[in-house]
Design a protein around this motif. Structure first.
Motif, PDB file in Angstrom:
ATOM      1  N   GLY A  62       0.702  -1.167   0.247  1.00 28.49           N
ATOM      2  CA  GLY A  62      -0.096   0.161  -0.072  1.00 28.49           C
ATOM      3  C   GLY A  62       0.976   1.297  -0.114  1.00 28.49           C
ATOM      4  O   GLY A  62       0.094   2.387   0.143  1.00 28.49           O
ATOM      5  N   MET A 220      -2.511  -7.535  -4.951  1.00 25.59           N
ATOM      6  CA  MET A 220      -3.731  -8.204  -4.814  1.00 25.59           C
ATOM      7  C   MET A 220      -3.882  -9.543  -4.948  1.00 25.59           C
ATOM      8  O   MET A 220      -4.885 -10.183  -4.913  1.00 25.59           O
ATOM      9  N   ASN A 261      -7.839  -2.089  -7.645  1.00 21.85           N
ATOM     10  CA  ASN A 261      -7.091  -1.329  -7.188  1.00 21.85           C
ATOM     11  C   ASN A 261      -6.468  -0.200  -8.179  1.00 21.85           C
ATOM     12  O   ASN A 261      -5.379   0.162  -8.240  1.00 21.85           O
ATOM     13  N   ARG A 289     -15.283  -3.333  -7.871  1.00 20.49           N
ATOM     14  CA  ARG A 289     -13.902  -2.819  -7.670  1.00 20.49           C
ATOM     15  C   ARG A 289     -12.919  -3.984  -8.008  1.00 20.49           C
ATOM     16  O   ARG A 289     -11.960  -4.032  -7.891  1.00 20.49           O
TER      17      ARG A 289
END
Length: 293
Positions: A62, A220, A261, A289
């Motif tokens: 992240g 992910m 993402n 998403r």
């Protein structure tokens, strides 16, 4: 704390800076302090060995590229939480928080040593992280959460500077109202905030034969693998790997791309443009998403 996250080492750094600068003449205290640091070092040495051997998992998941936009986004995330999307005028709320924080730094300083520790605790780790992130970024809002109590103390000091209790009460009600709305939105929309990986992985299991599977963005794979349990082989895919990985495919070879993402990893939409220009889309399934092509 040190076994929980590597960034907590900044707290130990700050504590040592504070003791050295404020108690360098107190030899008795310094002696006890050095002994305490050696005890900490002994207990953390097994983990240090693991870090030196580079056997740690990816700890910078992240991480954001450092820019004025990412810093502004982080500030909103710290103050408004995961439910920040409920507020339309985020800039106005941010200005209020910035104003109160600045007032919290201004003199008079009744407890100078305590304020010095607070400033070290809040600014040294964050400024160091920003500096270190000029190369490979280590900066992430979730990783600086250990330093947020310092910011909240600064914010509280700013509120206390007002002389009129009615104004202080109004500020407190306003801030608590902001937190209430944010938390209420977050807990009311948990199902919408989380990606339905269970359903997406089930679809992959039911439809993938022998084709290659790519997951974008790289980290992910974690929620994917939680439900995949090793059943389907896959590779991670990033913007820098598009040509090296996808151009190695045979002529006419079918493959799958799971996209999640992308608003963070690929805000310019390079992945979609690349796929549309080089390949033929045969099938597309969309979840919240998550997009499977």
């Amino acid at each position: 704390m040190l076994y929980t996250h590597i960034f907590s080492a900044f707290v130990v750094l700050v504590e040592n800076l504070y003791v050295i600068t404020t108690s360098f003449k107190n030899k008795k205290l310094l002696k006890r302090w050095v002994i305490a640091q050696f005890i900490i070092l002994i207990f953390i040495s097994p983990w240090l060995y693991v870090i030196i051997q580079s056997r740690t998992p990816e700890v910078y998941q992240g991480a954001q590229k450092v820019s004025l936009i990412s810093l502004a986004y982080t500030f909103l995330e710290v103050n408004l939480g995961a439910g920040r999307s409920v507020f339309r005028n985020k800039a106005l709320i941010a200005i209020v928080f910035i104003f109160l924080s600045i007032i919290g730094l201004l003199p008079p300083w009744d407890k100078k040593r305590e304020l010095f520790l607070l400033i070290l605790y809040l600014f040294v780790p964050i400024l160091l992280l920003l500096f270190l992130s000029l190369g490979k970024s280590f900066f992430s809002a979730r990783y600086i959460s250990i330093f947020i109590p310092g910011y909240l103390i600064l914010l509280s000091r700013g509120i206390r500077r007002f002389k009129y209790y009615s104004l202080i009460l109004l500020l407190l009600i306003g801030i608590l109202g902001v937190y209430f709305l944010s938390l209420n939105y977050y807990y009311s929309n948990l199902a919408n905030l989380n990606r339905p990986w269970r359903e997406a992985v089930r679809y992959i299991h039911e439809n993938v034969a022998s084709e290659k599977v790519f997951i974008f963005a790289p980290y992910m794979w974690r929620p994917f693998e939680y439900y995949n349990r090793g059943k389907i082989n896959y590779e991670t895919l990033s913007i820098s790997q598009l040509e090296s990985k996808l151009f190695n495919l045979s002529q006419g070879e079918k493959f799958w791309v799971i996209i999640a993402n992308e608003e963070v990893e690929d805000p310019e939409g390079k992945l979609l443009r690349f796929l549309e220009s080089k390949f033929i889309l045969l099938r597309e399934v969309k979840y919240y998403r998550i997009v499977i092509k």
